[in-house]
Design an enzyme around this catalytic site. Sequence first.
Site, PDB file in Angstrom:
ATOM      1  N   GLU B  52       0.814  -1.226   0.000  1.00 24.25           N
ATOM      2  CA  GLU B  52       0.000   0.000   0.000  1.00 24.25           C
ATOM      3  C   GLU B  52       0.842   1.268   0.000  1.00 24.25           C
ATOM      4  OE1 GLU B  52      -0.563  -2.675   1.813  1.00 24.25           O
ATOM      5  OE2 GLU B  52      -2.680  -3.216   1.698  1.00 24.25           O
ATOM      6  N   PHE B 114     -11.245  -7.852  13.619  1.00 18.26           N
ATOM      7  CA  PHE B 114     -10.164  -8.271  12.732  1.00 18.26           C
ATOM      8  C   PHE B 114      -9.855  -7.164  11.715  1.00 18.26           C
ATOM      9  CE2 PHE B 114      -8.792 -10.413   8.742  1.00 18.26           C
ATOM     10  CZ  PHE B 114      -7.529 -10.777   9.186  1.00 18.26           C
ATOM     11  N   GLN B 115      -8.607  -6.859  11.554  1.00 14.11           N
ATOM     12  CA  GLN B 115      -8.132  -5.804  10.648  1.00 14.11           C
ATOM     13  C   GLN B 115      -8.789  -4.463  10.939  1.00 14.11           C
ATOM     14  OE1 GLN B 115      -8.107  -7.284   6.520  1.00 14.11           O
ATOM     15  NE2 GLN B 115      -6.013  -7.979   6.874  1.00 14.11           N
ATOM     16  N   LYS B 164     -17.651  -1.143   6.027  1.00  8.74           N
ATOM     17  CA  LYS B 164     -18.147  -2.069   5.020  1.00  8.74           C
ATOM     18  C   LYS B 164     -19.666  -2.031   4.880  1.00  8.74           C
ATOM     19  CE  LYS B 164     -17.172  -6.695   3.291  1.00  8.74           C
ATOM     20  NZ  LYS B 164     -16.524  -7.997   3.552  1.00  8.74           N
TER      21      LYS B 164
END
Lengths: 182, 590
Positions: B52, B114-115, B164
Amino acid sequence: MNAIAALSPYASALAKSGTERHTLSVLVDNEPGVLARVVGLFSGRGYNIESLTVAEVAHGEHLSRITIVTTGTPEVIDQITHQLERIVPIHKVTDLSMQDRVIERELAMIKVHGTGEHRSEALRLSEAFHAKVIDATIESFIFELTGSPAKIDDFVDLMRPIGLVEISRTGVAAITRGAKGM
Amino acid sequence: MSKQMTGAEMIVEALKDQGVDTVFGYPGGAVLPIYDALFQQNAVQHVLVRHEQGAAHAAEGYARSTGKVGVLLVTSGPGATNAITGLADALLDSIPLVCLTGQVPTHLIGSDAFQECDTVGITRHCTKHNYLVRSIEDLPRILHEAFYVARSGRPGPVVVDLPKDVQFALGLYQGPLNVQHKTYQPKLKGDADRIREAVEMMAKAKRPVIYSGGGVINSGPHASKLLRELVELTGFPITSTLMGLGAYPASGDNWLGMLGMHGTYEANHTMHDCDVMIAIGARFDDRITGRLDAFSPGSKKIHIDIDPSSINKTVKIDLAIVGDCANVLGDMISVWRAEGLKADEEALAGWWKQIDHWRARKSLAYRASKTTIKPQYAVQRLYELTKDRDTYITTEVGQHQMWAAQHYHFEEPNRWMTSGGLGTMGYGLPAAIGTQMAHPKSLVIDIAGEASILMNMQEMSTAVQYRLPVKIFILNNEYMGMVRQWQELLHGGRYSESYSAALPDFVKLAEAYGGKGIRCSDPAELDRAILEMIDYPGPVIFDCIVSKEENCFPMIPSGKAHNEMILAELSDDAGVEIGSIIDEKGKMLV
């Protein structure tokens, strides 16, 4: 910051004049993270915060007013003002100390423990300072006092030998006199 | 026009509406809906990087070579944290970026999912502004606002963090029309009275200098045109920062070369002795000023900048003009013409005589060699063999970067992509990829060091995948050269950890990636090898073996003033130890 400034040849040639205390009024969009942006600017660039207050002032428009008391040379204060203006959700920055007539007020709640002579002395002094008793037990008082930070300092100094337990202060809120807004 | 669509579709739609044709990114769990939306269209091309950080620098290269906003798309958590170096780089060099980051669904934010990471918290200090989109209703406005903030005023990176569930949610899309920002409205037009005053100061100047910076490039090609016109009109000498190279052509008569720590003798002495300094889109960085209390002590300083906080930050300004460079330059030229002003020709003639005297020191000279390739010679030959082509240059960070700035000469803006403020090793290759994406037919060369290039070497794979014929021209001296140079000057030649041990075979490395490798160590072979590199239609790693312990001169030693430069000839005098020139205070500086 000043200790480093004295050592470094890259230190600003501007940083030579004396330090001043300034009160800045900052009108911001009341959105998440805006206070973190302001506080982060001060810590990231090594500016001082002596006190900071914040509350929403126009509910419909989601506007909050932050009052910051800071210290620095006039050049540093100027930088602080410009750096604050760069923050996107900030509407306006006013250096109230550059205005003619400013009113500064702070509210403090002061808890004092004492019996007998101490207790009555605390009460007498609170009357002299126009402090309000907002809680009392047989052996304690909580006073509410509004005034300039100096006045609150004076009162707290008097309470110390009598039996000061703890203090909660709001920090300074400030506004200019007269009909005009900021 | 408003239309019902998902958040992910809105993102792609907004990119199209903002004129974005290329996005650099890397997929992950929290951006899958956006990748799905990208899959189903052809207007926006996605370039898959290998890390990234590479996406961020590629977007920077794209932005700097086109003047448009660069866009990157990364996932939550490590995707976002990996991009941070690139965001910090763009902030310090004022490069317009929009960085779209995935985020865990809103109901999981704060649960150490998570993440998950606090992307807006982490990026607050290395972006111009950032947003966490909490509901689909806010999404279209925030997307268009992000582009507005990134490109307006002093440009910079903007992060939009996209949970999301917001990407999946249905809502009404609004185009970029009618989006007016309520607080952020930078001042673009300079104050007319101050412009008049500035122009009058210039007409009276006896020893003037124009000091231009990256702000002129950011202001667009028109600003560079106006800068040239102003120089022509006044006959003033002009120097520029690292970031400003190309705004005024290096072949121009009034060009003094770059100023600052590794600037030319004539540029720095002109700055030191001038009586009127006109700073345009430059920020008096410590690499430029040297010792502040001895910086251009006798001059009146005019400062033109779009960012009010740049004025009086480190240097006291006598006349400040806040506004966009192109506007202010245009107004200055109009006033100069309208008032029929003339520069003080007689004083200027004397001033130029003095400057020519400084020029005669030939501060960029170096001792040539028939047996080893001198790094300066390598850059000179590269310049000579590419100057008549449509060439873009990027660099990594270190000695090679300074040699490139000194010996590669730029005639046009937006041709030079380098990490100036943050000094990010690993910038050059991904920036070259971004530049090549924007200019597929041009020759794009990353002038690199063997240490820097390894920091983002993986992007070679991106170049191969997209058939981007970028050329990586490594000045290989087997040292982190600038670190070694400072250790020689300041730390008694104790080369602590600055030797590039266990280097890969760059020729084989290029071949392993599917590119071409060329090695050259003989000065007599260099031209032929460079031409071979240029003619190869794919990506090339050129391993140019140069003399190992060459130092980058001239140099203002840390903590010293412009008129205390050390030149290469001095370093060759056996009796003088350069370490002794830098005092204890200087050693504490970076």
